[in-house]
Motif scaffolding. Structure first.
Motif, PDB file in Angstrom:
ATOM      1  N   SER A  44       0.833  -1.202   0.000  1.00 25.51           N
ATOM      2  CA  SER A  44       0.000   0.000   0.000  1.00 25.51           C
ATOM      3  C   SER A  44       0.867   1.252   0.000  1.00 25.51           C
ATOM      4  O   SER A  44       0.599   2.218  -0.744  1.00 25.51           O
ATOM      5  CB  SER A  44      -0.920  -0.009   1.216  1.00 25.51           C
ATOM      6  N   ALA A  45       1.927   1.261   0.836  1.00 34.85           N
ATOM      7  CA  ALA A  45       2.823   2.417   0.877  1.00 34.85           C
ATOM      8  C   ALA A  45       3.521   2.617  -0.462  1.00 34.85           C
ATOM      9  O   ALA A  45       3.769   3.755  -0.898  1.00 34.85           O
ATOM     10  CB  ALA A  45       3.843   2.247   1.992  1.00 34.85           C
ATOM     11  N   LEU A  50       2.338  10.056  -4.801  1.00 38.40           N
ATOM     12  CA  LEU A  50       3.098  11.100  -4.114  1.00 38.40           C
ATOM     13  C   LEU A  50       2.975  12.437  -4.831  1.00 38.40           C
ATOM     14  O   LEU A  50       3.808  13.334  -4.639  1.00 38.40           O
ATOM     15  CB  LEU A  50       4.575  10.689  -4.001  1.00 38.40           C
ATOM     16  N   ASP A  51       1.908  12.600  -5.625  1.00 38.72           N
ATOM     17  CA  ASP A  51       1.733  13.814  -6.426  1.00 38.72           C
ATOM     18  C   ASP A  51       1.074  14.935  -5.652  1.00 38.72           C
ATOM     19  O   ASP A  51       1.071  16.097  -6.097  1.00 38.72           O
ATOM     20  CB  ASP A  51       0.894  13.501  -7.671  1.00 38.72           C
ATOM     21  N   THR A  52       0.485  14.604  -4.520  1.00 33.03           N
ATOM     22  CA  THR A  52      -0.188  15.621  -3.721  1.00 33.03           C
ATOM     23  C   THR A  52       0.273  15.516  -2.285  1.00 33.03           C
ATOM     24  O   THR A  52       0.857  14.502  -1.855  1.00 33.03           O
ATOM     25  CB  THR A  52      -1.716  15.419  -3.765  1.00 33.03           C
ATOM     26  N   ARG A  53       0.034  16.642  -1.558  1.00 34.98           N
ATOM     27  CA  ARG A  53       0.402  16.658  -0.153  1.00 34.98           C
ATOM     28  C   ARG A  53      -0.352  15.585   0.620  1.00 34.98           C
ATOM     29  O   ARG A  53       0.230  14.890   1.468  1.00 34.98           O
ATOM     30  CB  ARG A  53       0.083  18.036   0.427  1.00 34.98           C
ATOM     31  N   ILE A  56       1.106  12.276  -0.083  1.00 35.15           N
ATOM     32  CA  ILE A  56       2.366  12.073   0.635  1.00 35.15           C
ATOM     33  C   ILE A  56       2.105  11.733   2.098  1.00 35.15           C
ATOM     34  O   ILE A  56       2.760  10.867   2.682  1.00 35.15           O
ATOM     35  CB  ILE A  56       3.241  13.332   0.509  1.00 35.15           C
ATOM     36  N   GLU A  57       1.149  12.418   2.696  1.00 33.00           N
ATOM     37  CA  GLU A  57       0.821  12.140   4.088  1.00 33.00           C
ATOM     38  C   GLU A  57       0.306  10.709   4.256  1.00 33.00           C
ATOM     39  O   GLU A  57       0.656  10.010   5.224  1.00 33.00           O
ATOM     40  CB  GLU A  57      -0.227  13.148   4.574  1.00 33.00           C
ATOM     41  N   ARG A  58      -0.534  10.297   3.317  1.00 35.39           N
ATOM     42  CA  ARG A  58      -1.055   8.930   3.379  1.00 35.39           C
ATOM     43  C   ARG A  58       0.077   7.914   3.214  1.00 35.39           C
ATOM     44  O   ARG A  58       0.129   6.894   3.916  1.00 35.39           O
ATOM     45  CB  ARG A  58      -2.107   8.718   2.302  1.00 35.39           C
ATOM     46  N   ALA A  59       0.954   8.197   2.297  1.00 32.80           N
ATOM     47  CA  ALA A  59       2.078   7.281   2.064  1.00 32.80           C
ATOM     48  C   ALA A  59       2.979   7.210   3.284  1.00 32.80           C
ATOM     49  O   ALA A  59       3.475   6.142   3.675  1.00 32.80           O
ATOM     50  CB  ALA A  59       2.862   7.717   0.836  1.00 32.80           C
ATOM     51  N   THR A  63       3.623   3.999   5.424  1.00 32.34           N
ATOM     52  CA  THR A  63       5.000   3.527   5.612  1.00 32.34           C
ATOM     53  C   THR A  63       5.298   3.305   7.088  1.00 32.34           C
ATOM     54  O   THR A  63       5.950   2.330   7.466  1.00 32.34           O
ATOM     55  CB  THR A  63       5.994   4.532   5.024  1.00 32.34           C
ATOM     56  N   THR A  64       4.799   4.221   7.943  1.00 27.23           N
ATOM     57  CA  THR A  64       4.987   4.064   9.386  1.00 27.23           C
ATOM     58  C   THR A  64       4.296   2.791   9.893  1.00 27.23           C
ATOM     59  O   THR A  64       4.859   2.031  10.685  1.00 27.23           O
ATOM     60  CB  THR A  64       4.433   5.283  10.129  1.00 27.23           C
TER      61      THR A  64
END
Length: 223
Positions: A44-45, A50-53, A56-59, A63-64
């Motif tokens: 999922s990560a 990663l094209d939007t803020r 990126i936050e979701r990614a 990732t965390t």
């Protein structure tokens, strides 16, 4: 009664075994669950845009979460390794105990074989003595002269001596079998001793009767 209760009834000995085996299986299942969850979060990560803020936050959050899942995988892997080590120890302990039991059985079989060989030898001696008794009895019925009676008495002396030795050896065998905890052989050996002793007493009475005949016939009485 449900199926679990029915299957578990009377199986107390298997519960402990199943519990030990269950630890290994549960550790493997736990690792599999955590590994699948880690793979899902990592995928999922990797696939989030990663094209939007917001993307990126979701990614970053995914990732965390994947990193946390990775930690859980490491813990589950450690648990599985510990379970495998415990299973190995159980296997080695059981194998060692089985080998010791095998050696014990081997020693016991050798001990039993030696004692039964002694019993077989005593049985053979008993058959030989019985043959001599029958021959002496036949000669006793035909003996008429002092010389013939004296020969029968001498033969019975030999038989009595062999019977006495056989009874002593049977008693020693019974004691050895008792000390070794072989109850059936001890009983058989003691039974042989009793039979031989009873037969020896009968032969002794017959011998005394022949000695009396020999004395009455004016012959020389054996010592």
């Amino acid at each position: 009664m449900n199926k679990r209760e029915k299957n578990g009834r009377g199986g107390g000995g298997n519960d402990e075994h199943n519990k030990g085996g269950g630890e290994l299986a549960e550790a493997a299942r736990a690792l599999e669950r955590e590994l699948i969850r880690f793979e899902e979060l990592a995928e999922s990560a990797r696939r989030l845009s990663l094209d939007t803020r917001k993307g990126i936050e979701r990614a970053a959050k995914s990732t965390t979460e994947a990193a946390e899942a990775q930690q859980r995988v490491s813990v589950a892997l450690g648990s599985l390794i510990a379970a495998i080590a415990a299973a190995r120890d159980r296997h080695e302990a059981t194998a060692t105990a089985l080998a010791a039991r095998g050696e014990e059985i081997k020693r016991r079989a050798e001990q039993l074989g030696e004692l039964f060989q002694r019993f077989a030898a005593l049985g053979e001696e008993g058959r030989n003595i019985n043959q001599l008794v029958q021959e002496a009895a036949a000669r006793q019925r035909e003996a008429t002269s002092p010389e013939q009676i004296a020969e029968v008495v001498a033969a019975m002396d030999e038989v009595e001596g062999r019977m006495g030795r056989l009874a002593d050896e049977a008693r020693e065998l019974a004691q050895a079998a008792t000390a070794a905890g072989i109850v059936d052989l001890a009983e058989q050996a003691d039974g042989m001793r009793q039979q031989v002793t009873a037969m020896r007493n009968k032969v002794g009475l017959l011998r005394k009767g022949l000695v009396a005949r020999l004395s009455g016939a004016g012959g020389t009485r054996p010592n």
